[in-house]
Scaffold this active site. Structure first.
Site, PDB file in Angstrom:
ATOM      1  N   CYS A 112      -7.078  -1.052 -43.748  1.00  0.00           N
ATOM      2  CA  CYS A 112      -6.506  -0.926 -45.097  1.00  0.00           C
ATOM      3  C   CYS A 112      -5.542  -2.084 -45.403  1.00  0.00           C
ATOM      4  O   CYS A 112      -5.992  -3.198 -45.613  1.00  0.00           O
ATOM      5  CB  CYS A 112      -5.870   0.451 -45.282  1.00  0.00           C
ATOM      6  SG  CYS A 112      -5.645   0.850 -47.032  1.00  0.00           S
ATOM      7  N   HIS A 218     -10.181   3.956 -44.248  1.00  0.00           N
ATOM      8  CA  HIS A 218      -9.404   4.560 -43.161  1.00  0.00           C
ATOM      9  C   HIS A 218     -10.326   5.345 -42.218  1.00  0.00           C
ATOM     10  O   HIS A 218     -10.406   6.572 -42.315  1.00  0.00           O
ATOM     11  CB  HIS A 218      -8.334   5.503 -43.728  1.00  0.00           C
ATOM     12  CG  HIS A 218      -7.131   4.814 -44.271  1.00  0.00           C
ATOM     13  ND1 HIS A 218      -6.097   4.379 -43.463  1.00  0.00           N
ATOM     14  CD2 HIS A 218      -6.798   4.466 -45.531  1.00  0.00           C
ATOM     15  CE1 HIS A 218      -5.170   3.800 -44.217  1.00  0.00           C
ATOM     16  NE2 HIS A 218      -5.565   3.834 -45.476  1.00  0.00           N
ATOM     17  N   GLU A 220      -9.825   6.168 -39.252  1.00  0.00           N
ATOM     18  CA  GLU A 220      -9.060   7.100 -38.391  1.00  0.00           C
ATOM     19  C   GLU A 220      -8.878   8.463 -39.051  1.00  0.00           C
ATOM     20  O   GLU A 220      -8.631   9.451 -38.373  1.00  0.00           O
ATOM     21  CB  GLU A 220      -7.700   6.471 -38.018  1.00  0.00           C
ATOM     22  CG  GLU A 220      -6.584   6.610 -39.045  1.00  0.00           C
ATOM     23  CD  GLU A 220      -6.746   5.713 -40.269  1.00  0.00           C
ATOM     24  OE1 GLU A 220      -7.719   4.929 -40.333  1.00  0.00           O
ATOM     25  OE2 GLU A 220      -5.889   5.815 -41.177  1.00  0.00           O
TER      26      GLU A 220
END
Ligand code: MN
Length: 250
Positions: A112, A218, A220
């Site tokens: 990001c 993102h 994660e």
């Protein structure tokens, strides 16, 4: 032996009634994703004078998301009204880390804000506000669509100039989206690995390195429900393990 992956945190200002504190904070999902990939996470607070020494002690690097890069870093003479929480110390630290990581081919995943710092560190520029400065943009802040963070909100086309590591056989990927800035002019040495339908660059690779990759989304926050996203962390950990082994063999 597991590789150690350094992760940069975000400065966080915390106003209480009696005192304002600044913390260095890291969303736990970054730690979970690195652990799940088989590496040991190590949080790296900004100490720009000692970035090189820190790099000597880690096998891989992860730049986390966060607030906006100082526009002066990429030559914009103005600060857009929506550009927020610029933190020159974090910018300085992460840019130093990236330039040194590149020089020594340290495996690095930039998420990001991270892809934006990577682009700026290597000589590129940023769109300060997609909604204001890009014609016909997609909604890149999916909170406005009511879509949860573990779910995708837009598609990206893969493999424009290079393959995204771990996704060599795919033409498209669904990703989440939490950004209002993006790459404008791509740094000369980076190559586009994913692009959204409105033209926004969503992933880049630095060719000629073991694994220096940036993604605008993102992974994660998605990898539990969308396991294909774990490939990015697996790629980082595999490259970091190889790096560790190579250093040990010297
Ligand atoms: Mn997006």
């Amino acid at each position: 032996m597991k590789p150690v992956i350094g992760i940069t945190p975000s400065p966080l200002r915390d106003d209480a009634a009696h005192v304002t504190r600044e913390r260095f904070a890291l969303t736990t999902t970054y730690v979970a994703a690195v652990v799940a990939s088989g590496a040991i996470p190590l949080i790296l607070p900004p100490v720009p004078d000692d970035a090189l020494q820190l790099l000597d002690r880690i096998d891989g690097l992860l730049l986390s998301g966060g607030a906006d890069v100082d526009p002066a870093r990429y030559g914009d003479a103005f600060i857009h009204a929506t550009t927020y929480d610029v933190h020159p110390l974090r910018d300085a630290f992460e840019i130093d880390l990236l330039r040194s990581a590149r020089a020594r081919d340290l495996p690095t995943l930039c998420i990001c804000r991270g892809i934006q710092v990577l682009n700026v560190a290597l000589g590129g520029t940023l769109i300060q506000d997609i909604g204001d400065q890009l014609a016909n943009p997609l909604t890149h802040r999916q909170q406005e669509l009511g879509i949860s963070a573990d779910q995708p909100s837009h598609q990206v086309a893969l493999g424009e100039s290079v393959s995204l590591p771990g996704f060599e056989d795919q033409s498209f990927l669904m990703v989440n989206s939490y950004h209002h800035q993006a790459i404008r002019d791509l740094a000369p040495d980076l190559r586009v690995a994913a692009r959204a339908a409105d033209g926004v660059i969503e992933a880049v690779v630095l060719p000629g390195t073991s694994f220096i990759v940036g993604v605008q989304w993102h992974p994660e926050m998605m990898f539990h429900r969308h396991p294909e996203q774990a490939a990015l962390f697996r790629g980082l950990t595999i490259a970091s393990t190889a790096n560790r082994t190579a250093l040990a063999g010297r």
